[in-house]
Design a protein around this motif. Structure first.
Motif, PDB file in Angstrom:
ATOM      1  N   GLY A   1     106.662  82.785 141.677  1.00 34.52           N
ATOM      2  CA  GLY A   1     106.681  83.285 140.313  1.00 34.52           C
ATOM      3  C   GLY A   1     107.788  82.752 139.436  1.00 34.52           C
ATOM      4  O   GLY A   1     107.823  83.068 138.240  1.00 34.52           O
ATOM      5  N   LEU A   2     108.694  81.944 139.977  1.00 37.82           N
ATOM      6  CA  LEU A   2     109.825  81.473 139.178  1.00 37.82           C
ATOM      7  C   LEU A   2     110.269  80.095 139.653  1.00 37.82           C
ATOM      8  O   LEU A   2     110.317  79.820 140.860  1.00 37.82           O
ATOM      9  CB  LEU A   2     110.982  82.465 139.272  1.00 37.82           C
ATOM     10  CG  LEU A   2     112.217  82.230 138.406  1.00 37.82           C
ATOM     11  CD1 LEU A   2     112.844  83.574 138.001  1.00 37.82           C
ATOM     12  CD2 LEU A   2     113.268  81.368 139.092  1.00 37.82           C
ATOM     13  N   THR A   3     110.594  79.232 138.709  1.00 41.60           N
ATOM     14  CA  THR A   3     111.168  77.916 139.007  1.00 41.60           C
ATOM     15  C   THR A   3     112.535  77.826 138.336  1.00 41.60           C
ATOM     16  O   THR A   3     112.676  78.168 137.164  1.00 41.60           O
ATOM     17  CB  THR A   3     110.260  76.796 138.484  1.00 41.60           C
ATOM     18  OG1 THR A   3     109.030  76.796 139.217  1.00 41.60           O
ATOM     19  CG2 THR A   3     110.932  75.428 138.652  1.00 41.60           C
ATOM     20  N   PHE A   4     113.529  77.387 139.093  1.00 46.80           N
ATOM     21  CA  PHE A   4     114.873  77.197 138.553  1.00 46.80           C
ATOM     22  C   PHE A   4     115.272  75.733 138.687  1.00 46.80           C
ATOM     23  O   PHE A   4     115.138  75.141 139.760  1.00 46.80           O
ATOM     24  CB  PHE A   4     115.892  78.069 139.287  1.00 46.80           C
ATOM     25  CG  PHE A   4     117.318  77.745 138.917  1.00 46.80           C
ATOM     26  CD1 PHE A   4     117.769  77.949 137.618  1.00 46.80           C
ATOM     27  CD2 PHE A   4     118.191  77.226 139.858  1.00 46.80           C
ATOM     28  CE1 PHE A   4     119.078  77.644 137.267  1.00 46.80           C
ATOM     29  CE2 PHE A   4     119.501  76.919 139.514  1.00 46.80           C
ATOM     30  CZ  PHE A   4     119.948  77.121 138.221  1.00 46.80           C
ATOM     31  N   ALA A   5     115.756  75.147 137.584  1.00 43.40           N
ATOM     32  CA  ALA A   5     116.143  73.733 137.595  1.00 43.40           C
ATOM     33  C   ALA A   5     117.464  73.550 136.863  1.00 43.40           C
ATOM     34  O   ALA A   5     117.765  74.267 135.900  1.00 43.40           O
ATOM     35  CB  ALA A   5     115.060  72.878 136.939  1.00 43.40           C
ATOM     36  N   THR A   6     118.241  72.584 137.302  1.00 45.10           N
ATOM     37  CA  THR A   6     119.465  72.204 136.603  1.00 45.10           C
ATOM     38  C   THR A   6     119.244  70.885 135.885  1.00 45.10           C
ATOM     39  O   THR A   6     118.355  70.103 136.241  1.00 45.10           O
ATOM     40  CB  THR A   6     120.648  72.061 137.567  1.00 45.10           C
ATOM     41  OG1 THR A   6     120.479  70.874 138.374  1.00 45.10           O
ATOM     42  CG2 THR A   6     120.769  73.272 138.478  1.00 45.10           C
ATOM     43  N   PHE A   7     120.063  70.654 134.861  1.00 45.38           N
ATOM     44  CA  PHE A   7     120.103  69.368 134.164  1.00 45.38           C
ATOM     45  C   PHE A   7     121.486  68.766 134.377  1.00 45.38           C
ATOM     46  O   PHE A   7     122.497  69.330 133.950  1.00 45.38           O
ATOM     47  CB  PHE A   7     119.836  69.544 132.666  1.00 45.38           C
ATOM     48  CG  PHE A   7     118.381  69.636 132.315  1.00 45.38           C
ATOM     49  CD1 PHE A   7     117.705  68.536 131.799  1.00 45.38           C
ATOM     50  CD2 PHE A   7     117.692  70.827 132.498  1.00 45.38           C
ATOM     51  CE1 PHE A   7     116.356  68.620 131.472  1.00 45.38           C
ATOM     52  CE2 PHE A   7     116.350  70.927 132.169  1.00 45.38           C
ATOM     53  CZ  PHE A   7     115.670  69.816 131.658  1.00 45.38           C
ATOM     54  N   ARG A   8     121.488  67.642 135.048  1.00 43.77           N
ATOM     55  CA  ARG A   8     122.744  66.996 135.409  1.00 43.77           C
ATOM     56  C   ARG A   8     123.440  66.439 134.166  1.00 43.77           C
ATOM     57  O   ARG A   8     122.881  65.610 133.449  1.00 43.77           O
ATOM     58  CB  ARG A   8     122.469  65.875 136.412  1.00 43.77           C
ATOM     59  CG  ARG A   8     123.699  65.209 136.988  1.00 43.77           C
ATOM     60  CD  ARG A   8     123.319  64.349 138.185  1.00 43.77           C
ATOM     61  NE  ARG A   8     122.448  63.244 137.814  1.00 43.77           N
ATOM     62  CZ  ARG A   8     122.865  61.985 137.614  1.00 43.77           C
ATOM     63  NH1 ARG A   8     124.149  61.692 137.734  1.00 43.77           N
ATOM     64  NH2 ARG A   8     122.007  61.043 137.301  1.00 43.77           N
ATOM     65  N   GLY A   9     124.655  66.926 133.899  1.00 46.06           N
ATOM     66  CA  GLY A   9     125.441  66.406 132.797  1.00 46.06           C
ATOM     67  C   GLY A   9     125.105  66.979 131.436  1.00 46.06           C
ATOM     68  O   GLY A   9     125.521  66.415 130.421  1.00 46.06           O
ATOM     69  N   ALA A  10     124.404  68.102 131.387  1.00 45.87           N
ATOM     70  CA  ALA A  10     124.039  68.709 130.098  1.00 45.87           C
ATOM     71  C   ALA A  10     124.848  69.962 129.853  1.00 45.87           C
ATOM     72  O   ALA A  10     125.167  70.719 130.781  1.00 45.87           O
ATOM     73  CB  ALA A  10     122.549  69.039 130.078  1.00 45.87           C
ATOM     74  N   GLY A  11     125.166  70.205 128.588  1.00 47.47           N
ATOM     75  CA  GLY A  11     125.859  71.414 128.192  1.00 47.47           C
ATOM     76  C   GLY A  11     124.893  72.538 127.884  1.00 47.47           C
ATOM     77  O   GLY A  11     123.742  72.553 128.322  1.00 47.47           O
ATOM     78  N   HIS A  12     125.363  73.487 127.096  1.00 44.66           N
ATOM     79  CA  HIS A  12     124.631  74.722 126.830  1.00 44.66           C
ATOM     80  C   HIS A  12     123.276  74.462 126.174  1.00 44.66           C
ATOM     81  O   HIS A  12     122.268  75.051 126.568  1.00 44.66           O
ATOM     82  CB  HIS A  12     125.492  75.593 125.917  1.00 44.66           C
ATOM     83  CG  HIS A  12     124.998  76.978 125.737  1.00 44.66           C
ATOM     84  ND1 HIS A  12     124.950  77.897 126.759  1.00 44.66           N
ATOM     85  CD2 HIS A  12     124.549  77.638 124.628  1.00 44.66           C
ATOM     86  CE1 HIS A  12     124.491  79.044 126.300  1.00 44.66           C
ATOM     87  NE2 HIS A  12     124.234  78.918 125.009  1.00 44.66           N
ATOM     88  N   ALA A  13     123.248  73.606 125.168  1.00 40.42           N
ATOM     89  CA  ALA A  13     122.002  73.269 124.477  1.00 40.42           C
ATOM     90  C   ALA A  13     121.416  72.020 125.128  1.00 40.42           C
ATOM     91  O   ALA A  13     121.581  70.902 124.645  1.00 40.42           O
ATOM     92  CB  ALA A  13     122.260  73.041 122.992  1.00 40.42           C
ATOM     93  N   VAL A  14     120.722  72.212 126.218  1.00 40.29           N
ATOM     94  CA  VAL A  14     120.303  71.103 127.086  1.00 40.29           C
ATOM     95  C   VAL A  14     119.583  69.986 126.340  1.00 40.29           C
ATOM     96  O   VAL A  14     119.895  68.806 126.532  1.00 40.29           O
ATOM     97  CB  VAL A  14     119.454  71.642 128.255  1.00 40.29           C
ATOM     98  CG1 VAL A  14     118.765  70.500 128.999  1.00 40.29           C
ATOM     99  CG2 VAL A  14     120.337  72.434 129.217  1.00 40.29           C
ATOM    100  N   PRO A  15     118.597  70.275 125.465  1.00 43.66           N
ATOM    101  CA  PRO A  15     117.869  69.168 124.825  1.00 43.66           C
ATOM    102  C   PRO A  15     118.737  68.275 123.945  1.00 43.66           C
ATOM    103  O   PRO A  15     118.381  67.126 123.688  1.00 43.66           O
ATOM    104  CB  PRO A  15     116.796  69.886 123.996  1.00 43.66           C
ATOM    105  CG  PRO A  15     116.611  71.202 124.672  1.00 43.66           C
ATOM    106  CD  PRO A  15     117.987  71.576 125.136  1.00 43.66           C
TER     107      PRO A  15
END
Length: 472
Positions: free
Chosen positions: A434-448
């Motif tokens: 029911g849930l997927t968790f992912a990190t973004f390498r080298g990204a701050g608070h506002a990922v996009p």
């Protein structure tokens, strides 16, 4: 239990909420289509030529009080009639979804440093969906109420109920979207807004006349559970050398984040003050990028949050490769010609627009300590939940999110592993029931803002329900 944001002086009674059961007759829909055409944005100053339509304006959520929420809809440039609708919310509470999400992150137009022209965002999420940005609640951005007492009632429940009322009124204005697949996305304090709104939709979908086809929610660096958010923030600051071993040990020994009286402990209060003092030297939302020197030395913008040791924390100030993005947005949206194009202002009246309204933030009267019970409810209802975290954010760090998710004890369906974008590691991901968790390498608070290409690919996977790529 301690609230991550609020010291409640008193409990305020929120006004009763109801949604009228509208009859969607063909005559009504035709008249509503004409209402929508009035909100078509034409001649937006500085706008490049694009191959999609966009609409902006107001929806009244309470006629008696004159409560009106501002929205901006960007249609997809390809197959807009077939693609889903995604509502985006920013947090704060008190920060603008237009100023952040639409202008700096996932919208099709980015404000240039000259503060007068717009650039096409090649990684806009409207490539995959129709994007609806909402400035919520009243007092945020261009949204307002004509009844002053409304502002004294602002809180989580108030915001969620108004957002729900907005959706039903907005669907009357845009009836072609009424049966469309619908998703809600947001970041930061919208980590509470989004599941709270989703819960209302799930509960009221039991009435067929109110049905909204909610498929999933997407949460970026989200405020989730106060205790875990604080613990993660402290551990992250220590593990990233922002605070000393001594400060970390003092916080661990003296701060009980489960307590309603955390700040009465002087050792705890002083140690947390030291943590916030160190974060004032850098951008808490992006540890490894520069701060905007002009804003630090010359701005008198009273929307800029101030650090203080209470159970409150401040909304996002600046993030991104250009740390002065907030300033560009403020200048652009406070132009009369821009406000006229967005149907905010007619004649010569200029509405004061701030990227964050600290009066809303400081007056917030109701904040849920945890939305994890709502996660469980949504998962049981079959709502897809994806959570992502930029790993250089100190404000709602990756540790806070991991601590929160771990308390759910969800069965793991796919173990922790890297995910890839253009043959490079985009981050790491783990899938649960029911849930997927992912990190973004080298990204701050506002990922996009930091990882635009990766974010668009991630968004596409979320909409399709497909796992993130696990091979180069």
């Amino acid at each position: 239990m301690l609230s991550f944001y609020l010291v409640l002086v008193s409990l305020l009674l929120l006004e009763p909420f109801s949604v009228a059961r509208h009859s969607f007759s063909s005559n009504r829909e035709q008249s509503d289509q004409s209402r929508a055409s009035e909100d078509l944005v034409a001649n937006l100053p500085g706008q490049p030529v694009v191959n999609f339509k966009h609409y902006a304006g107001y929806v009244t959520v309470n006629e008696n009080n004159g409560r009106r929420l501002f929205y901006w809809l960007y249609e997809s440039p390809s197959l807009p009639d077939e693609k889903p609708l995604v509502l985006w919310l920013n947090g704060g509470p008190g920060c603008s979804s237009i100023g952040y999400g639409a202008t700096q992150e996932i919208g099709p137009f980015l404000v240039d440093s000259d503060e007068s022209s717009l650039t096409v965002n090649p990684y806009s999420w409207n490539k995959e969906a129709n994007l609806l940005f909402l400035e919520s609640p009243i007092g945020v951005g261009f949204s307002y109420s004509n009844t002053s007492t409304d502002y004294a009632n602002l809180g989580d429940d108030f915001a969620a109920n108004d957002a729900y009322a907005f959706l039903h009124e907005w669907f009357l204005k845009y009836p072609s979207y009424r049966t469309r697949a619908f998703y809600i996305a947001g970041e930061s304090y919208a980590g509470k807004y989004v599941p709270e709104l989703a819960e209302i939709i799930v509960d009221r979908n039991k009435d067929p006349s109110l049905f909204i086809d909610l498929r999933g929610i997407l949460l970026g660096n989200p405020e989730t559970s106060d205790v875990q958010d604080w613990q993660g923030m402290v551990d992250y600051a220590w593990s990233h050398a922002v605070i000393s071993d001594e400060t970390h040990r003092t916080i661990i020994a003296s701060c009980d984040f489960n307590s309603n009286d955390t700040w009465s402990n002087q050792d705890c209060s002083q140690a947390v003050n030291e943590l916030l003092k160190q974060y004032k030297e850098i951008d808490i939302y992006s540890l490894y990028t520069s701060v905007c020197i002009d804003s630090l030395t010359g701005s008198d913008d009273n929307s800029t949050p101030v650090f203080k040791t209470t159970s409150k924390m401040m909304p996002r100030i600046m993030a991104g490769y250009d740390p002065c993005l907030d300033d560009y947005a403020k200048s652009y949206y406070n132009r009369l010609d821009v406000q006229k194009a967005l149907h905010v202002s007619s004649g010569h009246h200029l509405r004061d627009w701030r990227i964050c309204n600290m009066s809303v933030f400081n007056g917030w009267s109701d904040s849920k300590e945890s939305v994890l019970p709502i996660y469980q409810k949504l998962i049981a209802a079959g709502i897809r939940i994806w959570v992502y975290s930029g790993d250089t954010d100190g404000r709602v760090p990756v540790l806070s999110t991991r601590y929160s998710i771990s308390t759910l004890s969800l069965p793991i369906t796919r173990e922790w592993r890297p995910w890839y974008h253009q043959k490079q590691v985009g981050g790491w991901v783990q899938e649960y029931e029911g849930l997927t968790f992912a990190t973004f390498r080298g990204a701050g608070h506002a990922v996009p803002t930091f990882k635009p290409s990766e974010s668009l690919a991630f968004f596409s996977s979320f909409l399709s329900g497909a796992s993130l790529p696990f091979k180069r």
